[in-house]
Write a protein that holds these residues in place. Sequence first.
Motif, PDB file in Angstrom:
ATOM      1  N   GLU A   1       0.844  -1.190   0.000  1.00  0.00           N
ATOM      2  CA  GLU A   1       0.000   0.000   0.000  1.00  0.00           C
ATOM      3  C   GLU A   1       0.879   1.238   0.000  1.00  0.00           C
ATOM      4  O   GLU A   1       1.997   1.234   0.543  1.00  0.00           O
ATOM      5  N   LYS A   2       0.377   2.296  -0.607  1.00  0.00           N
ATOM      6  CA  LYS A   2       1.035   3.602  -0.639  1.00  0.00           C
ATOM      7  C   LYS A   2       2.512   3.466  -1.011  1.00  0.00           C
ATOM      8  O   LYS A   2       2.860   2.965  -2.066  1.00  0.00           O
ATOM      9  N   SER A   3       3.412   3.896  -0.128  1.00  0.00           N
ATOM     10  CA  SER A   3       4.832   3.926  -0.463  1.00  0.00           C
ATOM     11  C   SER A   3       5.368   2.529  -0.776  1.00  0.00           C
ATOM     12  O   SER A   3       6.168   2.350  -1.700  1.00  0.00           O
ATOM     13  N   ALA A   4       4.934   1.533  -0.028  1.00  0.00           N
ATOM     14  CA  ALA A   4       5.408   0.165  -0.256  1.00  0.00           C
ATOM     15  C   ALA A   4       4.954  -0.358  -1.607  1.00  0.00           C
ATOM     16  O   ALA A   4       5.690  -1.100  -2.283  1.00  0.00           O
ATOM     17  N   LEU A   5       3.761   0.013  -2.023  1.00  0.00           N
ATOM     18  CA  LEU A   5       3.246  -0.381  -3.338  1.00  0.00           C
ATOM     19  C   LEU A   5       4.110   0.212  -4.448  1.00  0.00           C
ATOM     20  O   LEU A   5       4.467  -0.464  -5.415  1.00  0.00           O
ATOM     21  N   VAL A   6       4.450   1.493  -4.296  1.00  0.00           N
ATOM     22  CA  VAL A   6       5.275   2.159  -5.304  1.00  0.00           C
ATOM     23  C   VAL A   6       6.662   1.534  -5.366  1.00  0.00           C
ATOM     24  O   VAL A   6       7.200   1.302  -6.451  1.00  0.00           O
ATOM     25  N   LEU A   7       7.239   1.238  -4.218  1.00  0.00           N
ATOM     26  CA  LEU A   7       8.564   0.625  -4.189  1.00  0.00           C
ATOM     27  C   LEU A   7       8.540  -0.752  -4.836  1.00  0.00           C
ATOM     28  O   LEU A   7       9.450  -1.106  -5.598  1.00  0.00           O
TER      29      LEU A   7
END
Length: 240
Positions: free
Chosen positions: A147-153
């Motif tokens: 989710e959020k930052s972890a999803l982008v990473l």
Amino acid sequence: MILTAHQPVYLPWLGLFHKIAMADHFISFDQVQFVPKDWISRNRILTPKGPIWLSVPCQKKGRFDSTISETLIENSNNWRRKHWNSIHFNYAKSKFFKKYAGFLEDTYQREWTHLVDLNAHILAWAMDELGIKVPVESAGKYNFQGEKSALVLDMCQQLKADAYIFGALGRDYADVEAFKAGGVEVMFQDYSHPQYPQMHDGFEPYLSILDLLFNCGPDSYDILMSGNMTHADVLAHLSD
């Protein structure tokens, strides 16, 4: 490889095209939850009395957890005629209206079922008119996790990106240290909105790309990028 992403929005504003132009690859985040009354389904054009919203009606009953890719357009009323009439009425006398009117008239004559398809169709056309030749892919082609930052990473790591460009609001949630640990450099877009000739007195920023195209035609890309980082600037920054 420089990567960026964004939700597929309707009649996008200038800043989205700037963010795409700085990158090598763009992912349309169509697998996240649809948010009503957001840029995903609406945007603004200019009238003599100021900006007005053009909103695509979407089905809501039983669909509060729908992703953007699943979101269906509510076609029981003729919103397409309303949108085309509003665009035609307010821009018919603009300098470059005839250059772009054919595409838009055809677009609003079609019956669209899924919002994501309409948005992708308009985005591809506008990128082509601006000369932005960056590959666009749907997040649905992949299996990004988190989710959020972890999803982008996770997206960056799956696509082997060297750098990722967040929008300005990314500062509120990006875990920069996690990106560094994952070998991905982070940049944040700070878009300086240019002024350009409009049809009415004063200047109204943050409108749909249509306003810039109708008023400035072939000069639109140079205006959109003026005073802002380019792809070459990003490469230079990454090589420092």
